[in-house]
Design an enzyme around this catalytic site. Structure first.
Site, PDB file in Angstrom:
ATOM      1  N   ASP A   1     -14.986   3.073   6.984  1.00  0.00           N
ATOM      2  CA  ASP A   1     -13.260   3.156   6.925  1.00  0.00           C
ATOM      3  C   ASP A   1     -13.819   4.382   5.347  1.00  0.00           C
ATOM      4  O   ASP A   1     -14.150   5.591   5.357  1.00  0.00           O
ATOM      5  CB  ASP A   1     -12.231   2.137   6.457  1.00  0.00           C
ATOM      6  CG  ASP A   1     -11.448   3.619   5.937  1.00  0.00           C
ATOM      7  OD1 ASP A   1     -10.671   4.381   6.935  1.00  0.00           O
ATOM      8  OD2 ASP A   1     -10.667   3.370   4.864  1.00  0.00           O
TER       9      ASP A   1
ATOM     10  N   LYS B   1      -8.286  -1.554   5.953  1.00  0.00           N
ATOM     11  CA  LYS B   1      -8.464  -1.749   4.208  1.00  0.00           C
ATOM     12  C   LYS B   1      -7.418  -3.178   4.115  1.00  0.00           C
ATOM     13  O   LYS B   1      -8.388  -4.811   3.808  1.00  0.00           O
ATOM     14  CB  LYS B   1      -8.399  -1.035   3.281  1.00  0.00           C
ATOM     15  CG  LYS B   1      -9.256   0.441   3.158  1.00  0.00           C
ATOM     16  CD  LYS B   1      -9.486   1.234   2.751  1.00  0.00           C
ATOM     17  CE  LYS B   1      -8.121   1.753   2.478  1.00  0.00           C
ATOM     18  NZ  LYS B   1      -8.371   3.701   2.266  1.00  0.00           N
TER      19      LYS B   1
ATOM     20  N   ARG C   1     -14.453  12.942   6.709  1.00  0.00           N
ATOM     21  CA  ARG C   1     -13.054  13.179   7.258  1.00  0.00           C
ATOM     22  C   ARG C   1     -12.563  14.372   5.961  1.00  0.00           C
ATOM     23  O   ARG C   1     -11.828  15.357   6.420  1.00  0.00           O
ATOM     24  CB  ARG C   1     -11.642  11.969   7.623  1.00  0.00           C
ATOM     25  CG  ARG C   1     -11.563  11.307   8.827  1.00  0.00           C
ATOM     26  CD  ARG C   1     -10.929  10.697   8.869  1.00  0.00           C
ATOM     27  NE  ARG C   1      -9.679  10.022   8.807  1.00  0.00           N
ATOM     28  CZ  ARG C   1      -9.101   9.966   7.785  1.00  0.00           C
ATOM     29  NH1 ARG C   1      -9.039   8.632   7.028  1.00  0.00           N
ATOM     30  NH2 ARG C   1      -7.487   9.923   7.612  1.00  0.00           N
TER      31      ARG C   1
ATOM     32  N   HIS D   1       1.152  -1.455  -0.094  1.00  0.00           N
ATOM     33  CA  HIS D   1       0.289   0.520   0.059  1.00  0.00           C
ATOM     34  C   HIS D   1       1.328   1.038   0.122  1.00  0.00           C
ATOM     35  O   HIS D   1       2.111   1.747   0.582  1.00  0.00           O
ATOM     36  CB  HIS D   1      -0.832   0.463   1.256  1.00  0.00           C
ATOM     37  CG  HIS D   1      -1.663   1.406   1.124  1.00  0.00           C
ATOM     38  ND1 HIS D   1      -3.444   1.459   0.396  1.00  0.00           N
ATOM     39  CD2 HIS D   1      -1.588   2.869   1.883  1.00  0.00           C
ATOM     40  CE1 HIS D   1      -3.684   2.394   0.953  1.00  0.00           C
ATOM     41  NE2 HIS D   1      -2.742   2.950   1.096  1.00  0.00           N
TER      42      HIS D   1
HETATM   43  N1  URA Z   1      -5.227   5.949   2.279  1.00  0.00           N
HETATM   44  C1  URA Z   1      -6.307   6.072   3.137  1.00  0.00           C
HETATM   45  O1  URA Z   1      -6.439   4.768   3.258  1.00  0.00           O
HETATM   46  N2  URA Z   1      -6.209   6.595   4.371  1.00  0.00           N
HETATM   47  C2  URA Z   1      -6.701   8.277   4.406  1.00  0.00           C
HETATM   48  O2  URA Z   1      -7.213   8.188   5.768  1.00  0.00           O
HETATM   49  C3  URA Z   1      -5.178   8.355   3.828  1.00  0.00           C
HETATM   50  C4  URA Z   1      -4.298   8.348   3.144  1.00  0.00           C
END
Ligand code: URA
Length: 436
Positions: free
Chosen positions: A162, A188, A169, A83
């Site tokens: 999320d 995730k 957010r 990631h």
């Molecule tokens: N990438 C993500 O998946 N979540 C975040 O909060 C910031 C970057």
């Protein structure tokens, strides 16, 4: 237990219990807790932080807010993933996945879309005609079983908390909280079934984390979450003060990834990919150290086997392979403008954030989640920090939909370049934090 008392507790800097965090996340996911309370909670977390244990509890609650995949029956004990925390010109996944698969380690990866100045792998892949990023759970499993590689958007109902919280957010000024970012990323990965994760934590103007200390702290939190939840995690802290490689923009980045897989990509990008892939092979238990895997990875680029895996991936997901065989058939912009260096001297800065914003304004990215992206547009920088330019050398090329857009991007990107004899060339990587 109620949502107000949980908000007040966080506001008053008292740590939340695992039950309280689970109550809040489950309630918000179901819609029982309204956005305004979740916004207040996120702001309290942003201002007052979370302990490690709270961050681990948050990650697990978000990961378990929907389906949790178990890929062990298909991939075995090690389910490898990677990631990136998001950057400008970051097409690493397009090269690293085929490279690792070419070394005999299957990878099933879910990626995201770009937001703001930072690009997303799915948008890049959709530059290829027919490439299907929306697979069902069964298609996802079948493809990795049959081909050893799959690269698509999130299937089914993974970490819905999320998705909901991230959107909130984004509009409440609470994205940059390290606990919230770490929880978001790791939830995730855990929901997608990963047991071994290489994180590419970007640091610099074109990243969420601007300083090395902040990037290191974010990386450490994610490694600790992994340790707390029984996952192997290696976090690389990599430079994002200037764009990675040269191309910024969807089809342009696919073209650069293809060049790299065919053995002639930009040096910094090749090196970056080899390092990320080396760490993935180490976590997968294939090689104990990077020195052992390095020549093998180089050979997989040189002999075309990683390139053949990429072709196989595109084919399996319905993409037009003839288009990647002849990348000049990828989407191209109608207006292509070369911009010359106005000065002779050594380049000391290329502001990645400004380049990312210029690409976004050209149409390569999106301001809001639902905005469409223009796959053809973007920028190619021809010089990197430390290079010497002669006045009149081509510094960058703008690929635009219209003349006026090209003019505005040219101005912005030119202003993002600085020249000085006093330069500190940024390293590709600043640090590695790993467990084990
Ligand atoms: N990438 C993500 O998946 N979540 C975040 O909060 C910031 C970057």
């Amino acid at each position: 237990m109620n949502s107000l008392s949980i908000i007040e507790k966080k506001r008053d800097r008292r740590p939340l219990t695992s039950e309280e965090i689970r109550f809040f996340i489950d309630g918000y996911t179901r819609g029982d807790i309204p956005d305004y309370q979740a916004a207040a909670w996120c702001m309290a977390i942003y201002l007052n932080g979370m302990t490690r244990q709270e961050t681990i509890d948050l990650t697990l609650a978000m990961a378990e807010s929907g389906d949790v995949l178990d890929l062990s029956s298909v991939l075995g004990a090690v389910v490898l993933d990677k990631h990136s925390s998001g950057g400008v010109g970051d097409k690493t996944t397009l090269v690293v996945l085929p490279l690792v698969v070419a070394c005999g380690v299957p990878v099933a990866k879910m990626s995201g879309r770009g937001l703001s100045f930072s690009g997303g792998t799915l948008d890049k892949l959709e530059s290829i005609d027919g490439y299907n990023t929306q697979l069902t759970h069964d298609q996802f499993i079948a493809q990795v079983r049959d081909h050893g590689i799959v690269l698509c958007g999130q299937t089914a109902d993974l970490a819905p908390a999320d998705a909901k919280l991230y959107a909130l957010r984004d509009v409440t000024g609470t994205v940059p909280s390290k606990s919230l970012i770490a929880g978001s990323i790791m939830s995730k990965k855990i929901a997608a079934g990963a047991t071994a994760i290489v994180l590419d934590v970007k640091c610099g103007r074109g990243a969420f984390m601007q300083s090395i200390d902040d990037a290191r702290e974010l990386a450490q939190i994610m490694v600790d979450i992994g340790a707390g939840l029984g996952r192997k995690v290696t976090a690389l802290i990599s430079d994002m003060s200037q764009p990675l490689g040269c191309a910024v923009g969807n089809a342009l980045e696919v073209q650069e990834a293809i060049d790299t897989l065919r053995g002639h990509g930009p040096a910094d990008f090749i090196e970056h990919c080899l390092m990320v892939a080396g760490h993935m092979l180490r976590l997968a238990g294939k090689h104990d150290n990077l020195a052992d895997s390095r020549p093998i990875l180089e050979e997989k680029l040189r002999d075309g086997s990683a390139w053949q895996i990429f072709r196989k991936l595109v084919d399996a997901q319905g993409g037009d392979v003839s288009q990647i065989d002849q990348p000049d058939r990828l989407p191209t912009a109608p207006v292509i403008v070369d911009v010359a260096a106005p000065a002779t001297g050594r380049l000391s800065a290329i502001d990645a954030r400004e380049i990312g914003i210029a690409a976004l304004e050209l149409g390569a990215g999106r301001h809001k989640k639902e905005d469409p992206v223009d796959h053809a547009v973007g920028l190619v920088i021809h010089k990197k920090i430390g290079d010497v330019t002669q006045s009149g050398d081509i510094l960058f090329t703008v690929h635009a939909r219209a003349e006026e857009a090209a003019r505005q991007a040219s101005e912005r990107v030119l202003a993002a370049h600085e020249w000085s004899e006093q330069i500190t060339k940024p390293p590709l990587f600043y640090d590695t934090i790993t467990n084990p």
